[in-house]
Motif scaffolding. Structure first.
Motif, short mmCIF file in Angstrom:
data_model
loop_
_atom_site.label_atom_id
_atom_site.label_comp_id
_atom_site.label_asym_id
_atom_site.label_seq_id
_atom_site.Cartn_x
_atom_site.Cartn_y
_atom_site.Cartn_z
N ASN A 193 -22.79 -2.89 -3.10
CA ASN A 193 -22.87 -1.61 -2.40
C ASN A 193 -23.56 -0.55 -3.27
OD1 ASN A 193 -22.24 -0.12 0.04
ND2 ASN A 193 -20.90 1.10 -1.26
N ALA A 194 -23.33 -0.61 -4.59
CA ALA A 194 -24.02 0.32 -5.48
C ALA A 194 -25.53 0.08 -5.41
CB ALA A 194 -23.51 0.16 -6.91
N SER A 195 -25.93 -1.18 -5.28
CA SER A 195 -27.36 -1.48 -5.13
C SER A 195 -27.88 -0.95 -3.80
CB SER A 195 -27.60 -2.99 -5.18
OG SER A 195 -27.47 -3.46 -6.49
N ARG A 196 -27.07 -1.12 -2.75
CA ARG A 196 -27.48 -0.66 -1.43
C ARG A 196 -27.68 0.86 -1.44
NH1 ARG A 196 -25.22 1.33 3.33
NH2 ARG A 196 -23.21 1.63 2.32
N GLU A 197 -26.69 1.56 -2.04
CA GLU A 197 -26.77 3.03 -2.08
C GLU A 197 -27.65 3.53 -3.21
OE1 GLU A 197 -22.75 4.21 -2.52
OE2 GLU A 197 -22.24 3.90 -0.41
N GLY A 227 -18.56 -4.39 -4.55
CA GLY A 227 -18.71 -3.00 -4.98
C GLY A 227 -20.07 -2.81 -5.63
N SER A 228 -20.44 -3.78 -6.46
CA SER A 228 -21.73 -3.71 -7.14
C SER A 228 -22.88 -3.85 -6.15
CB SER A 228 -21.79 -4.81 -8.20
OG SER A 228 -22.98 -4.75 -8.90
N THR A 234 -26.84 3.57 -6.35
CA THR A 234 -25.98 4.42 -7.18
C THR A 234 -25.49 3.71 -8.44
OG1 THR A 234 -24.13 3.83 -5.75
CG2 THR A 234 -25.16 5.96 -5.36
N HIS A 235 -26.20 2.64 -8.85
CA HIS A 235 -25.83 2.03 -10.13
C HIS A 235 -25.99 3.06 -11.26
CE1 HIS A 235 -24.76 -2.17 -9.88
NE2 HIS A 235 -25.55 -2.28 -8.82
N ILE A 236 -25.19 2.88 -12.32
CA ILE A 236 -25.28 3.83 -13.43
C ILE A 236 -26.64 3.69 -14.12
CG2 ILE A 236 -24.10 4.69 -15.48
CD1 ILE A 236 -21.75 2.82 -14.72
N MET A 275 -28.04 -8.09 -4.22
CA MET A 275 -28.52 -6.99 -5.05
C MET A 275 -30.04 -7.04 -5.17
SD MET A 275 -25.51 -6.98 -7.94
CE MET A 275 -26.24 -5.80 -9.06
N MET A 276 -30.59 -8.24 -5.26
CA MET A 276 -32.04 -8.38 -5.36
C MET A 276 -32.72 -7.93 -4.05
SD MET A 276 -32.92 -9.19 -8.30
CE MET A 276 -31.60 -8.08 -8.71
N LEU A 309 -25.48 -11.28 -6.53
CA LEU A 309 -26.76 -11.02 -7.21
C LEU A 309 -27.92 -11.16 -6.23
CD1 LEU A 309 -26.47 -12.54 -10.79
CD2 LEU A 309 -27.23 -10.24 -10.20
N THR A 369 -32.68 -4.23 -4.12
CA THR A 369 -33.62 -3.74 -5.13
C THR A 369 -35.05 -3.80 -4.59
OG1 THR A 369 -32.14 -4.56 -6.83
CG2 THR A 369 -34.36 -3.98 -7.53
#
Ligand code: NA
Ligand code: NA
Lengths: 306, 432, 156
Positions: free
Chosen positions: C55-59, C52-53, C61-63, C135-136, C132, C139
């Motif tokens: 995917n938030a990086s992909r989109e 899920g996290s 949409t992290h807070i 996510m990198m 992670l 990013t």
């Protein structure tokens, strides 16, 4: 040098008080070189996590049960119905005892030194209702929360209960609302600490002998000068010796505390206890032995039987 | 060490302000502790990761998913229609419908976003058609949406109970009183505000018409009305744990959404699953690193030092509570609810113990403050979502939102702090 | 990619919901013990959080708190702020990644097991380092995108 030491009970619980005294003794014996900083109530994580943190040297010390995640053989420490009374318990878990020596070896494999054993209690069953034929092992339809440890789940079932593995964080609420009717896997002291408001009946079924260990990371230990290491070990030995002299009466005192809060303490006859022990030895032991390695485990049981 | 801890918190705030994603803000604070404070990272990933494995946290994605399914499927809309059958026709009634519907939806959803997401698209145009200013309607529904965090179940209370080792059920009950009070406050403020709006009202229905309509809509809403009963009845009736109740609410909502209300289709169901997982993934990654940070604080005795530093200023309970509320208000302006709780609750709990505020009352204090943070700019996720749904400029929504905050929230925040029975009555009635 | 994320994440969340549901049914309705279900559920749960996290990086949409953004007026200033944000994320994230790798090596070395079914916890632990790392990657992708935006603006 300040050593951070974790334990599993709240501030001012028996073990907390005893550890504060131990800390004083260590400070005196090392001429102020070694101080202990207490972290009660799992502040550094539950015992599984803390044991791993000690293993890598991130936390110095703890007094707690042995965690079996890294080595399933450590289940030997909470083997059900291994000891029937305090004298046997001392022979098995006390200085020179078979389980204790084995555990010291297993801890060493995780870069941990066992400084002392800490006898706590014989386990029992806490119910938020009245008991149904507590002396029998026939199915009684009572749902009890068990910790996620195989031997406890099997023991619960063997004694006639319906074990339900609910996480500890939700256990109290589950008993209070009636999701389950009770708890198995702890003893009078543990139930008084965490479940006293929902314990209406306590059955001292002697399910297992609860023993904790005072452990220290090898890294933290070797970081001390030799004379401080020796002093620490000597104080730990005294700490354990004192504990063996008070543990049994402490168990009685905790049962009394539950009774004072209105709980019924069931009394089981020696025959009933023997029948429970026989049933568990017959149905649970083979399965747990299989898990820890049948030959390895049997060798320890043989040593105890001698 | 407290200097290093304060530096870490300062870096955290600076990174937040720069718009760095929250997990890395906490990561930056960890780097300060590691490089400046020389605190070990050894074994910390292990520790943090094992914290995430706690089954209690699993309730969060499940309650969030249940909330998303409610808004997609028409379950929430049927609740809205049911509530409006009773009060929709009186002057200012539609605004009351907004507050009450959000409270009813809050009894199913654990998040503060469900209310605005579910009924905003329906109710904002309807309210505008009836003569409410669009920005006012948006502000009212966004503010009421926060009741999702105060009426149980609640994601923030799950997190609070988890980090402070307090009964989650007691925390749920602690915010219920303040939540209902806020609902009443918003309803009254709305009735007062509505005097000035050029409202278009339906003819007053006869008693028979009203009864017929309420029955018709009630029957339609029955499967939806069963949800809070299943969830809260299941939890407090001793059938399931909160985590299991969250799962059951999902399992129940899916067929109801697909087959009864028919708003749920394969594509928006998959979308809802992905949305919930992504939202929760982002929260969990942040929780992982913030837990490691607060564990470093615990190892270095930072909470005790903070208590000492605060006590050096004053030991007066009333002054301290006022200070804490102001601090929480400021924190709520810049971070989201879960972050605020994870960061602040473990730091301040020792202080609360010292001044005789029980962990359950503190749950309510943290609960109302962090919930309010969702609508206080500059970081006001729920208000911004409302502005997007209501298609109004953020700057236009802020003034009516401020009125509601000052007249509705702030008094309840102070009542929660200074009137312990407001939050403790229900928990003690249930034996906590 | 988006389709894949939808199926994967919805599948995971449904598995954990079903697992909890079965727990209630077996305990409350059937009244039989199920052993090992709870510990088994930890594996899809942790993967759910981590993916899920990712995917938030992909989109993207992290807070974020984005307080400063409100005060910046030009698109150019917003892009520069975004670049700073992604750079900081990358530096901090790579540092965290080294510790996640440290944790993974520990997990392989100790090969811990779940308490009743003895499922190696490695299969959950490894999610962290994989997550992670992904996510990198995302990013970095967003960083490159923002830098290109800025360069494009200059040219135009
Ligand atoms: Na709620
Ligand atoms: Na805010």
């Amino acid at each position: 040098e300040t050593l951070k030491i974790s334990h599993v009970r709240p501030q001012d619980a028996t073990v907390d008080v005893e550890l504060r005294a131990f800390a004083e003794a260590v400070k005196t014996a090392t001429g102020g070189d070694v101080e202990l900083e207490l972290f009660p109530a799992n502040a550094l994580g539950d015992y599984t996590t803390v044991q791993e943190r000690i293993s890598v040297g991130a936390v110095d010390m703890a007094v707690q049960p042995a965690a079996t995640a890294a080595d399933r053989r450590m289940q030997i420490s909470s083997f059900p119905y291994l000891a029937a009374n305090w004298e046997q318990a001392r022979n098995i878990y006390g200085p020179g005892g078979a389980v204790r020596e084995t555990m010291a070896g297993l801890f060493a494999e995780q870069d941990i030194t066992m400084l002392a054993a800490y006898p706590v209690y014989f386990g029992g069953i806490s119910l938020n209702r009245e008991a149904v034929t507590p002396g029998s092992t026939e199915p009684n339809g009572i749902k009890v929360r068990v910790p996620g440890i195989k031997s406890f789940q099997l023991t619960g079932e063997a004694l006639g209960y319906i074990p339900s593995p609910i996480p500890f964080a939700e256990a109290f609420t589950a008993v209070q609302t009636g999701v389950v009717d009770g708890v198995i896997g702890s003893g009078a002291e543990g139930y008084y600490a965490s479940f006293r408001d929902v314990t209406k009946t306590y059955i001292p079924a002697n399910t297992h002998f609860e023993v904790w260990y005072m452990i220290i990371s090898n890294e933290s230990l070797s970081g001390l000068p030799d004379e401080d290491q020796a002093a620490l070990k000597a104080e730990a030995e005294k700490f354990e010796a004192t504990r063996w002299t008070v543990a049994e009466s402490d168990q009685g005192a905790n049962e009394q505390k539950l009774a004072d809060l209105g709980a019924t303490i069931v009394s089981l006859s020696p025959e009933e206890l023997a029948a429970m022990s026989a049933k568990v030895r017959e149905t649970v032991w083979p399965q747990v032995l299989e898990d820890v390695g049948a030959d390895w485990g049997q060798a320890i049981l043989d040593q105890i039987a001698k | 060490m407290i200097e290093v801890a304060l530096l870490a918190i300062a870096v955290l705030v600076i990174l937040l302000t720069l718009g760095v994603p929250l997990p890395y803000c906490f990561g930056g604070a960890l780097m300060v502790m590691y490089f400046v404070g020389d605190v070990t990272m050894k074994g910390n990933m292990l520790w943090g990761f094992q914290q995430l494995g706690n089954p209690v946290l699993l309730a969060i994605p499940l309650f969030v998913l249940a909330g998303t399914i409610m808004s997609e499927s028409g379950i929430a809309a049927s609740l809205l229609r049911f509530v409006s059958a009773f009060i929709g026709h009186i002057r200012g009634g539609l605004g009351v419908v907004a507050a009450v519907s959000c409270a009813v939806i809050g009894a199913i959803s654990g998040s503060g976003l469900t209310g605005i997401a579910a009924i905003g698209p329906i109710l904002i145009p309807e309210m505008e058609k009836r003569g409410y200013p669009r920005e006012y309607a948006t502000a009212l529904i966004a503010n009421s949406s926060i009741l999702g965090l105060l009426i149980p179940p609640s994601v923030t209370m799950i997190v609070y109970g988890w980090v402070t080792d307090t009964s989650i059920l007691a925390c749920f009950l602690a915010t219920l009183g303040p939540g209902l009070l806020i609902m009443v406050a918003f309803s009254l403020i709305n009735l007062w505000m509505a005097r000035k709006f050029p409202l278009v009202l339906d003819d007053k229905p006869t008693m028979a018409e009203l009864a017929g309509e309420a029955t018709r809509r009630g029957v339609h809403a029955l499967p939806a009305l069963l949800m809070p009963i299943i969830i809260l009845g299941g939890i407090y009736g001793g059938i399931m744990t909160p985590t299991e109740a969250a799962a059951v609410s999902v399992i129940y909502a899916v067929p109801v959404g697909f087959m009864i209300y028919k708003g749920l289709r394969w594509d928006n169901f998959l979308g809802a699953g992905k949305e919930a997982a992504t939202a929760v993934g982002a929260i969990m990654m942040m929780i992982l690193f913030s837990m490691i940070l607060s564990q470093m604080f615990v190892l270095e005795n930072v909470p005790q030092q903070i208590v000492g530093a605060i006590f050096a200023i004053t030991e007066n309970k009333i002054l301290l509570l006022i200070m804490i509320n102001i601090m929480l208000f400021l924190v709520g302006m810049v971070v989201n609810d879960v972050t605020a709780i994870i960061l602040i609750a473990p730091l301040l709990l020792p202080l609360m113990n010292a001044i005789g505020v029980s962990p359950v009352q503190f749950a309510a204090i943290m609960g109302v403050n962090t919930a309010m943070g969702g609508v206080t700019p500059p970081y006001a996720s729920i208000l911004y979502l409302g502005a997007r749904i209501g298609k109004v400029k953020v700057t236009k929504v802020i003034p009516p939102a401020m009125t509601l905050i000052l007249l509705g929230y702030v008094p309840v925040v102070f009542l929660t702090s200074f009137w312990p029975e407001l939050s403790l009555f229900l928990p003690s009635y249930f034996g906590y | 990619m988006d389709r894949f994320a939808k199926y994967l994440l919805t599948g995971l969340i449904c598995i954990v919901a079903l697992g909890q549901f079965v727990q209630v049914i077996t305990r409350y309705v059937l009244q039989v013990p199920v052993m090992g279900l709870e510990e088994t559920m930890a594996y899809p749960t942790l993967w759910l959080y981590i993916l899920g996290s990712v995917n938030a990086s992909r989109e993207n949409t992290h807070i974020r708190a984005n307080v400063l953004e409100i005060f910046l007026k030009t698109a150019r200033a917003h892009t520069i702020l975004a670049i700073i944000g992604e750079l900081v994320s990358l530096i901090v994230g790579l540092w965290l990644l080294t510790w996640a790798w440290d944790f993974t090596r520990y997990s392989i070395r100790t090969w811990r097991e779940s308490p009743t079914l003895y499922i190696p916890t490695f299969y959950a632990d490894v999610a962290l380092v994989i997550g992670l790392a992904l996510m990198m990657v995302f990013t970095l992708y967003h960083l490159v995108r923002h830098v290109r935006d800025l360069a494009g603006e200059k040219l135009a």
